[in-house]
Design a protein around this motif. Sequence first.
Motif, PDB file in Angstrom:
ATOM      1  N   ALA A   1      15.776 -76.293  -6.269  1.00 29.29           N
ATOM      2  CA  ALA A   1      17.182 -75.878  -6.171  1.00 29.29           C
ATOM      3  C   ALA A   1      17.298 -74.629  -5.798  1.00 29.29           C
ATOM      4  O   ALA A   1      16.141 -73.628  -5.734  1.00 29.29           O
ATOM      5  CB  ALA A   1      17.774 -75.630  -7.672  1.00 29.29           C
ATOM      6  N   PRO A   2      18.521 -74.122  -5.131  1.00 36.54           N
ATOM      7  CA  PRO A   2      18.763 -72.739  -4.435  1.00 36.54           C
ATOM      8  C   PRO A   2      18.348 -71.689  -5.210  1.00 36.54           C
ATOM      9  O   PRO A   2      18.763 -71.655  -6.393  1.00 36.54           O
ATOM     10  CB  PRO A   2      20.083 -72.847  -3.694  1.00 36.54           C
TER      11      PRO A   2
ATOM     12  N   ASP B   1      26.946 -73.363   2.015  1.00 36.84           N
ATOM     13  CA  ASP B   1      26.261 -74.261   1.240  1.00 36.84           C
ATOM     14  C   ASP B   1      25.391 -75.075   1.972  1.00 36.84           C
ATOM     15  O   ASP B   1      24.260 -75.475   1.417  1.00 36.84           O
ATOM     16  CB  ASP B   1      27.552 -75.334   0.876  1.00 36.84           C
ATOM     17  N   GLU B   2      25.672 -75.418   3.339  1.00 36.20           N
ATOM     18  CA  GLU B   2      24.646 -75.992   3.984  1.00 36.20           C
ATOM     19  C   GLU B   2      23.434 -75.367   4.271  1.00 36.20           C
ATOM     20  O   GLU B   2      22.126 -75.937   4.210  1.00 36.20           O
ATOM     21  CB  GLU B   2      25.112 -76.607   5.437  1.00 36.20           C
TER      22      GLU B   2
ATOM     23  N   ALA C   1      16.807 -75.058  -0.106  1.00 40.43           N
ATOM     24  CA  ALA C   1      16.370 -75.717  -1.259  1.00 40.43           C
ATOM     25  C   ALA C   1      15.499 -76.861  -0.748  1.00 40.43           C
ATOM     26  O   ALA C   1      14.590 -76.968  -1.489  1.00 40.43           O
ATOM     27  CB  ALA C   1      17.527 -76.125  -2.266  1.00 40.43           C
ATOM     28  N   ASP C   2      15.928 -77.588   0.068  1.00 46.22           N
ATOM     29  CA  ASP C   2      15.041 -78.775   0.613  1.00 46.22           C
ATOM     30  C   ASP C   2      13.874 -78.322   1.252  1.00 46.22           C
ATOM     31  O   ASP C   2      12.904 -78.955   0.986  1.00 46.22           O
ATOM     32  CB  ASP C   2      15.817 -79.559   1.653  1.00 46.22           C
TER      33      ASP C   2
ATOM     34  N   GLN D   1      21.514 -75.269   1.011  1.00 48.02           N
ATOM     35  CA  GLN D   1      20.743 -76.913   0.802  1.00 48.02           C
ATOM     36  C   GLN D   1      19.755 -76.963   1.559  1.00 48.02           C
ATOM     37  O   GLN D   1      18.566 -77.348   1.270  1.00 48.02           O
ATOM     38  CB  GLN D   1      21.806 -77.721   1.121  1.00 48.02           C
ATOM     39  N   LYS D   2      19.447 -76.364   2.861  1.00 45.80           N
ATOM     40  CA  LYS D   2      18.253 -76.445   3.672  1.00 45.80           C
ATOM     41  C   LYS D   2      17.343 -75.459   3.300  1.00 45.80           C
ATOM     42  O   LYS D   2      16.039 -75.998   3.034  1.00 45.80           O
ATOM     43  CB  LYS D   2      18.749 -75.899   5.384  1.00 45.80           C
TER      44      LYS D   2
END
Length: 82
Positions: free
Chosen positions: A81-82, A68-69, A75-76, A72-73
């Motif tokens: 969104a991923p 998940d991390e 996506a950021d 998220q990275k």
Amino acid sequence: MVSPALEKVATERAGKLKLVKVDVDVAPETARKFSVQAVPTLLILNQGNVLSRQSGAAPPDVLLRWVDEALQKKADSAGGAP
């Protein structure tokens, strides 16, 4: 054993990731390409680029948090969104 934990993560994140297992004895070129020196080595890839790497086994909850991390990275950095 890592496989049951990885399969649980892959099932829980279906559609967001694809689990691929590589036998380093059968595919030593792939192991060299990604500098695999320990088994198991877990990689999260995006278009062939390593987003995150982890050596050794971990329980499903730790692997889920790690995945998940990394997602998220991604996506950021992509601004979405991923």
